[in-house]
Design an enzyme around this catalytic site. Structure first.
Site, PDB file in Angstrom:
ATOM      1  N   ASP A  54      41.591  41.407  38.807  1.00  0.00           N
ATOM      2  CA  ASP A  54      40.429  40.940  39.556  1.00  0.00           C
ATOM      3  C   ASP A  54      39.149  41.467  38.891  1.00  0.00           C
ATOM      4  OD1 ASP A  54      42.222  39.764  41.259  1.00  0.00           O
ATOM      5  OD2 ASP A  54      41.910  41.158  42.926  1.00  0.00           O
ATOM      6  N   HIS A  93      48.262  41.201  38.075  1.00  0.00           N
ATOM      7  CA  HIS A  93      49.092  40.633  39.143  1.00  0.00           C
ATOM      8  C   HIS A  93      49.100  39.108  39.064  1.00  0.00           C
ATOM      9  CE1 HIS A  93      44.992  41.111  40.701  1.00  0.00           C
ATOM     10  NE2 HIS A  93      45.223  40.091  41.512  1.00  0.00           N
ATOM     11  N   LYS A 130      38.275  35.151  50.047  1.00  0.00           N
ATOM     12  CA  LYS A 130      38.943  33.955  49.531  1.00  0.00           C
ATOM     13  C   LYS A 130      40.169  33.732  50.396  1.00  0.00           C
ATOM     14  CE  LYS A 130      41.160  32.416  45.168  1.00  0.00           C
ATOM     15  NZ  LYS A 130      41.918  32.984  44.022  1.00  0.00           N
ATOM     16  N   HIS A 154      46.470  37.889  36.151  1.00  0.00           N
ATOM     17  CA  HIS A 154      45.055  38.244  35.974  1.00  0.00           C
ATOM     18  C   HIS A 154      44.802  39.624  36.551  1.00  0.00           C
ATOM     19  CE1 HIS A 154      45.246  37.020  40.159  1.00  0.00           C
ATOM     20  NE2 HIS A 154      44.136  37.694  40.363  1.00  0.00           N
TER      21      HIS A 154
HETATM   22  C1  OGA Z   1      43.700  36.422  43.858  1.00  0.00           C
HETATM   23  C2  OGA Z   1      45.052  36.997  44.038  1.00  0.00           C
HETATM   24  C3  OGA Z   1      47.008  37.324  45.359  1.00  0.00           C
HETATM   25  C4  OGA Z   1      47.730  36.762  46.520  1.00  0.00           C
HETATM   26  O1  OGA Z   1      43.379  35.447  44.557  1.00  0.00           O
HETATM   27  O2  OGA Z   1      42.943  36.988  43.028  1.00  0.00           O
HETATM   28  O3  OGA Z   1      45.434  37.797  43.235  1.00  0.00           O
HETATM   29  O4  OGA Z   1      48.584  37.481  47.046  1.00  0.00           O
HETATM   30  N1  OGA Z   1      45.794  36.637  45.091  1.00  0.00           N
HETATM   31  O5  OGA Z   1      47.481  35.616  46.904  1.00  0.00           O
HETATM   32 NI    NI Z   2      43.829  38.700  42.157  1.00  0.00          NI
END
Ligand code: OGA
Ligand code: NI
Length: 332
Positions: A221, A275, A200, A219
């Site tokens: 993961d 986080h 992502k 959330h």
């Molecule tokens: C996520 C996430 C953290 C970030 O996309 O699940 O926690 O540092 N990203 O962007």
């Molecule tokens: Ni995350």
């Protein structure tokens, strides 16, 4: 269908932000971040030749933090630099060009360029756009969602996936040994070589009110674990003892989040980390998490070897796709 991208909103809103991005007071970063303390999450040297030592460090970090940073991981700095360069270049393309990769409305797949519209519990939106690409195994790759621009996007991401496999395999081995299992048993229980590597890219444009908005909301993961690299703009926060702290970045380190599937498989021995992310007033923050996921039809539950009378299962076994669907719909 015209979807409003956060990047467009950011270009128009220079002083205020639309009301749907303003968090309630129990979520506003300015009110809920512990200032002046940067969390020094455990740093793990993956090149440590003493495997026992390495396993001990990973077990400690995964049980007490659910999060750690990995250095000397073997992914060349140049590979990471290019990964960031091509991802950033994609988001800097004209909007119409990016829309060619938009996740088709109503599609089952998570892949493609997008902006989360589904309202969260409190009905708020997040200050972030994203691109999802499955990067491994080759049978799961859908190049239709991979940007053709910049031209080196494909080669760069394939190179990163190749190196990521080495890191993931080593982490799985250590996590497995740390539970008293054979080195390959944890990975095998999560789908072995059929595990999916889902990349992502989070693109967080400058936000006029970083005190009021959030990037991604709190959330854990859903993955087994997640391996993330950020650009140099601070924003990742972890929850410790019910307080939010900025996580310290180490240049070129990989940030590992233990996800729900490993918490479940370990029967709670390892913890998935809560986080969230904040945004920046002047600068664009970008991050590249890779979610290591079981195949969607695979059932994941506490590992049979970790269960006995004294340690009954703490989690239900669920097919990964079902787990995700029920978590996203917030039903049990
Ligand atoms: C996520 C996430 C953290 C970030 O996309 O699940 O926690 O540092 N990203 O962007
Ligand atoms: Ni995350």
């Amino acid at each position: 269908m015209e979807v409003e991208r956060v990047q467009d909103i950011a270009n128009l809103s220079k002083e205020t932000i639309p009301e749907e991005f303003i968090r309630s007071s129990n979520e506003q970063p300015a009110l809920t971040t512990v200032l002046g303390t940067v969390l020094e999450v455990p740093v793990i040297d993956l090149s440590d030749p003493d495997e026992e030592n390495l396993v001990k460090a990973i077990v400690e970090a995964s049980s007490n933090w659910g999060m750690f940073q990995v250095v000397n991981h073997g992914i060349p700095d140049e590979t990471i630099r290019k990964l960031k360069e091509v991802g950033q270049a994609f988001f800097e393309l004209p909007q119409e060009e990016k829309e060619a990769y938009a996740k088709p409305p109503g599609s089952q797949t998570i892949e493609g360029y997008g902006t989360k519209l589904k309202k969260e519990e409190e009905g708020k939106r997040s200050w972030v756009d994203h691109l999802f690409n499955k990067i491994w195994p080759p049978s799961e790759v859908n190049y239709q969602f991979w940007p053709k621009n910049p031209p080196s996007y494909r080669e760069t991401n394939e190179e990163y996936a190749k190196h990521m496999r080495g890191v993931a395999n080593k982490l799985f081995r250590c996590l497995s040994l740390g539970l008293g299992l054979e080195g390959d048993e944890m990975k095998a229980a999560l789908g072995g070589d059929d595990m999916v590597y889902l990349l992502k890219i989070n693109y967080y444009p400058p936000c006029p009110r970083p005190d009021l908005a959030l990037g991604v909301p709190p959330h854990t993961d859903m993955s087994a674990f997640t391996v993330l690299v950020p650009n140099d703009v601070q924003g990742l926060q972890a929850c410790r003892d019910e307080h939010w702290y900025d996580v310290e970045y180490i240049p070129n380190a990989l940030i590992v989040h233990i996800g729900d599937q490993i918490e479940i498989l370990s029967n709670g021995m390892y913890k998935s980390v809560l986080h969230r992310t904040t945004v920046n007033k002047e600068r664009t923050r970008i991050s590249w998490p890779v979610f290591l996921e079981p195949p969607s039809k695979l059932k994941v539950g506490p590992h049979p070897k970790l269960i006995n009378e004294a340690n009954p299962p703490k989690f239900e076994s669920k097919m990964y796709s079902e787990y995700c669907a029920s978590k996203l719909n917030m039903t049990p």
